[in-house]
Design an enzyme around this catalytic site. Structure first.
Site, short mmCIF file in Angstrom:
data_model
loop_
_atom_site.label_atom_id
_atom_site.label_comp_id
_atom_site.label_asym_id
_atom_site.label_seq_id
_atom_site.Cartn_x
_atom_site.Cartn_y
_atom_site.Cartn_z
N SER A 123 0.20 -0.93 0.21
CA SER A 123 -0.65 -0.36 0.12
C SER A 123 1.00 1.23 0.24
O SER A 123 -0.01 2.52 0.03
CB SER A 123 -0.59 0.30 0.76
OG SER A 123 -0.17 0.15 2.58
N LYS A 160 1.13 4.13 7.28
CA LYS A 160 -0.28 5.17 5.95
C LYS A 160 0.53 6.32 6.01
O LYS A 160 0.98 7.00 7.02
CB LYS A 160 -1.75 4.92 6.13
CG LYS A 160 -2.01 3.70 5.83
CD LYS A 160 -2.30 3.28 4.45
CE LYS A 160 -2.91 1.74 4.32
NZ LYS A 160 -2.60 1.02 4.49
#
Length: 206
Positions: A123, A160
């Site tokens: 990701s 993230k």
């Protein structure tokens, strides 16, 4: 243990030093280059001899498949802890989460790293954080918009990019295949475990 030849002793010392400095054993090609062998095959023959004498263990199928026997490993709790699977409700640095310790100087990173986290998934690949990398993390409890964080959302740990808008937090991936994780702080739990301060890949600082 049977006595070593001078060349075998040299290779064993190289392996120990490489593990101490990078957390990873050298590849056959690296051994050949550093010690002036004509090919990696020559290094392989010496490694087999060291394995027969009980100085190392060889794990087939990987270029860095060399490990020291347990009694040769530095089992002291020094260096940076590598965090594995994190149990729900437990502090991320709880001893049961520590897979091993890497002999890495925390000051190589800025700010200094407090622990390493093995990256799972792709990701964050667009900023060079890849699956299998070791992410160096500086432990903090708060983050600013735009920083790459290790966050715990309802006991799931994720890496993230952080963005906060009022009572909402968005955790953005760096891969167009993933949507942002939206966290409403009015009823969801979010804990910042730290900031990403560097990456180790195949024993190299990036």
């Amino acid at each position: 243990m049977r006595p070593l030849t001078p060349r075998q002793a040299e290779i064993l010392e190289l392996i120990k030093r490489n593990i101490a400095e990078t957390g990873m054993p050298p590849t056959r090609a690296e051994i050949a280059t550093r010690l002036g062998f004509k090919s990696a095959n020559a290094a392989e023959e010496h490694l087999k001899a060291l394995a027969k004498k009980g100085c190392i263990e060889i794990m087939p199928g990987t270029s860095r498949g060399i490990r020291l026997p347990v009694e040769e490993e530095d089992n002291s709790e020094s260096g940076l802890p590598l965090i594995g699977q994190v149990a729900a409700g437990e502090p991320i640095l709880a001893q049961e989460h520590v897979e091993q310790y890497y002999q890495v100087d925390p000051s190589m990173f800025h700010p200094a790293a407090d622990f390493l986290l093995r990256v799972r998934g792709d990701s964050m690949k667009n900023i060079g954080i890849l699956e299998g990398d070791l992410l160096a993390v500086h432990k903090v409890q708060q983050a600013r918009n735009g920083q790459v964080v290790v966050a715990r959302v309802d006991d799931d740990v994720t890496v993230k990019r952080f963005e906060k808008k009022g009572n909402l937090v968005y955790l953005h991936a760096e891969n167009e295949d993933y949507s942002p994780i939206k966290v409403d702080l009015s009823f969801q739990s979010l804990t910042i475990e730290g900031l990403a301060v560097g990456v180790i890949r195949n024993g190299d600082w990036l």
